[in-house]
Scaffold this motif. Structure first.
Motif, mmCIF file in Angstrom:
data_model
loop_
_atom_site.group_PDB
_atom_site.id
_atom_site.type_symbol
_atom_site.label_atom_id
_atom_site.label_comp_id
_atom_site.label_asym_id
_atom_site.label_seq_id
_atom_site.Cartn_x
_atom_site.Cartn_y
_atom_site.Cartn_z
ATOM 1 N N ALA A 100 1.077 -1.096 0.085
ATOM 2 C CA ALA A 100 -0.051 0.017 0.006
ATOM 3 C C ALA A 100 0.909 1.126 0.015
ATOM 4 N N VAL A 101 0.245 2.425 -0.539
ATOM 5 C CA VAL A 101 1.080 3.613 -0.582
ATOM 6 C C VAL A 101 0.085 4.793 0.137
ATOM 7 N N ILE A 102 0.922 5.282 1.030
ATOM 8 C CA ILE A 102 0.528 6.685 1.974
ATOM 9 C C ILE A 102 0.714 7.932 1.081
ATOM 10 N N GLU A 103 -0.151 8.839 0.899
ATOM 11 C CA GLU A 103 0.077 9.839 0.105
ATOM 12 C C GLU A 103 1.382 10.647 0.517
ATOM 13 N N PRO A 104 2.392 10.817 -0.568
ATOM 14 C CA PRO A 104 3.563 11.115 -0.063
ATOM 15 C C PRO A 104 3.930 12.609 -0.240
ATOM 16 N N PHE A 105 2.868 13.279 -0.600
ATOM 17 C CA PHE A 105 3.463 14.814 -0.979
ATOM 18 C C PHE A 105 3.851 15.524 0.112
ATOM 19 N N ASP A 106 3.559 15.527 0.966
ATOM 20 C CA ASP A 106 3.793 16.248 2.368
ATOM 21 C C ASP A 106 5.353 15.795 2.822
ATOM 22 N N GLN A 178 10.109 7.102 2.776
ATOM 23 C CA GLN A 178 10.249 5.553 2.554
ATOM 24 C C GLN A 178 9.059 4.870 3.411
ATOM 25 N N ARG A 179 8.624 5.417 4.434
ATOM 26 C CA ARG A 179 7.456 4.750 5.272
ATOM 27 C C ARG A 179 6.221 4.854 4.431
ATOM 28 N N THR A 180 5.922 5.781 3.625
ATOM 29 C CA THR A 180 4.656 6.070 2.925
ATOM 30 C C THR A 180 4.289 4.810 1.811
ATOM 31 N N VAL A 181 5.386 4.003 1.565
ATOM 32 C CA VAL A 181 5.286 2.920 0.974
ATOM 33 C C VAL A 181 5.419 1.578 2.179
ATOM 34 N N ILE A 182 4.176 0.909 2.223
ATOM 35 C CA ILE A 182 3.915 -0.127 3.084
ATOM 36 C C ILE A 182 4.448 -1.496 2.489
ATOM 37 N N ARG A 183 5.570 -2.048 2.851
ATOM 38 C CA ARG A 183 6.071 -3.220 2.166
ATOM 39 C C ARG A 183 6.239 -4.625 2.904
ATOM 40 N N ALA A 184 6.088 -5.717 2.390
ATOM 41 C CA ALA A 184 5.979 -6.913 3.046
ATOM 42 C C ALA A 184 7.334 -7.276 3.756
ATOM 43 N N PRO A 185 7.456 -7.617 4.943
ATOM 44 C CA PRO A 185 8.690 -7.570 5.716
ATOM 45 C C PRO A 185 9.361 -8.919 5.265
ATOM 46 N N PHE A 186 8.538 -10.069 4.841
ATOM 47 C CA PHE A 186 9.302 -11.369 4.460
ATOM 48 C C PHE A 186 8.155 -11.989 3.579
ATOM 49 N N ASP A 187 8.621 -12.951 3.126
ATOM 50 C CA ASP A 187 7.856 -13.996 2.264
ATOM 51 C C ASP A 187 6.570 -14.390 2.882
ATOM 52 N N GLY A 188 5.385 -14.048 2.542
ATOM 53 C CA GLY A 188 4.252 -14.579 3.425
ATOM 54 C C GLY A 188 3.032 -14.510 2.886
#
Length: 401
Positions: A100-106, A178-188
């Motif tokens: 998922a992505v949180i609005e990054p403009f700010d 970078q935290r505006t992009v939610i990434r998977a921490p492992f294969d899951g």
């Protein structure tokens, strides 16, 4: 009178003669020889036992669960502007995949501002360094130690501190972006998702839950007394065979006990061992037709126990009060006390009590006693005393009380 004699006398004579003949026959007949009655012996089936070395297996059960599971939490706040198609319950993701992505403009603006602040503070530091060099020249002919303020040392330290502060702010701005992009921490495996497109999330909001698919765990309960059948109680590292029904098929998996939880559950008085299964969802390698071991599956397990020598496996109905019926070479009964090391639903495992070649009665008779003579029906195989498909070196015994 003569007529009467002629009528009566002949029948009387005939009767007298018949009686005389019968008496003579009875007096002269021979008595038939008397045969002794044969003793009726009980008939029993016997099987020849063969002691062997077996590896006891302890039965257990449990539910398959992930070793690692994590709650995905927002580390910045903002509006959700993008959700990956994989970020759904049941979705499979790889480490680093964008969920998922949180609005990054700010946060992009904060980054540019931090870069500008760092450049400004770096310029101020360079200027202070130049002024410090000029001050050294000015105080070259000064008698005594020149003052620190005259050499602009405090101003130089302040400029250096401002640069460090600006660098830290820049690093923070980069991390927030970078935290505006939610990434998977492992294969899951995505277990749940708690956000939707356009939703505003605050710092610390739960976004979803992810299960690791690299390693699965199964908690296996054992009775406290069963721990004695493990090779090591303190370090019960051993193999486990896991079976379950899935999709109409019976699946078999190999697992390994990696630890004991070390306490007795106060509710059921059981000790729990933890077994691990590698790659339960077959994401690294899959054999044709093989199905994944899904989380939440109920499984039966056979834990490999310690190896025991000189053991005979008997059908459990033959052992009563730790006694079996042995038939000696003279076909006489011997009621023998045996050392039972393990029992299960179908069999009893007896150690150091029966010798190779001895015969055990498979027929149970009422009031059978030691020394009683029986008639034996030999069996040509002892297959029922041994596990199916076993060899002479080792037997796998599915055990449990």
């Amino acid at each position: 009178m003569n007529i009467l004699l002629r009528r009566v006398l002949p029948p009387v004579v005939i009767i007298v003669i018949a009686l005389v003949v019968v008496s003579l026959l009875n007096a002269t007949k021979k008595t038939p020889p008397q045969k002794p009655e044969e003793q009726q012996l009980p008939v029993v089936n016997v099987m020849t036992v063969k002691p062997q070395t077996i590896s006891l297996e302890l039965p257990s059960y449990g539910t398959v669960m992930p070793k690692y599971k994590t709650q995905l939490v927002s580390e910045v706040q903002g509006r959700i502007v993008k959700i990956s198609p994989k970020f759904v319950a049941g979705g499979m993701v790889r480490a680093g995949d964008e969920l998922a992505v949180i609005e990054p403009f700010d946060y992009e603006a904060d980054l540019r501002q931090a870069e500008a602040t760092l450049a400004q503070n770096q310029a101020a530091l360079d200027e202070e360094k130049a002024r410090a060099e000029v001050a050294k020249v000015d105080f070259a002919d000064f008698n005594g130690a020149p003052p620190a303020l005259g050499l602009r040392l405090p101003q130089l330290k302040g400029a250096e501190a401002n640069v460090k502060f600006a660098k830290a702010a820049l690093e923070r701005a980069k991390r927030n972006l970078q935290r505006t992009v939610i990434r998977a921490p492992f294969d899951g495996l995505v277990h749940s998702r708690n956000i939707d497109l356009g939703q505003y999330v605050s710092l610390g909001n739960q976004l979803g839950e992810l299960y690791d698919t690299a390693i699965a765990e199964v908690r296996l309960p054992l009775a406290n007394k069963d721990l004695a059948y493990l090779e090591s109680i303190d370090h019960p590292v051993t193999e486990v065979s896991i079976t379950t029904e899935l999709g109409g098929k019976r699946l078999h998996w190999r697992a390994a006990v990696v630890r004991s939880e070390g306490v007795i559950d106060p509710d059921n008085r059981m000790v729990y061992l933890v077994a691990e299964v590698k790659d339960p969802y077959l994401r690294q390698y899959r054999d044709p037709g093989q199905l994944p071991l899904k989380y939440g599956s109920f499984v039966n397990a056979s834990i490999q126990g310690r190896t025991v020598e000189n053991v005979v496996k008997l059908p459990n109905y033959l052992v009563r009060n730790h006694e079996v019926t042995v038939i000696d070479p003279d076909n006489k009964v011997e009621i023998r006390h045996v050392n039972v090391v393990r029992t299960d639903v179908d069999a009893v495992y007896v150690k150091d009590s029966l010798k190779a070649g001895e015969r055990v009665a498979l027929t149970t008779l009422n009031n059978m006693s030691s020394g009683q003579l029986v008639k034996v029906v030999e069996q040509d195989s002892d297959a029922s005393l041994q596990p199916q498909g076993a060899n002479t070196d080792q037997r796998l015994a599915n055990t449990g009380e």
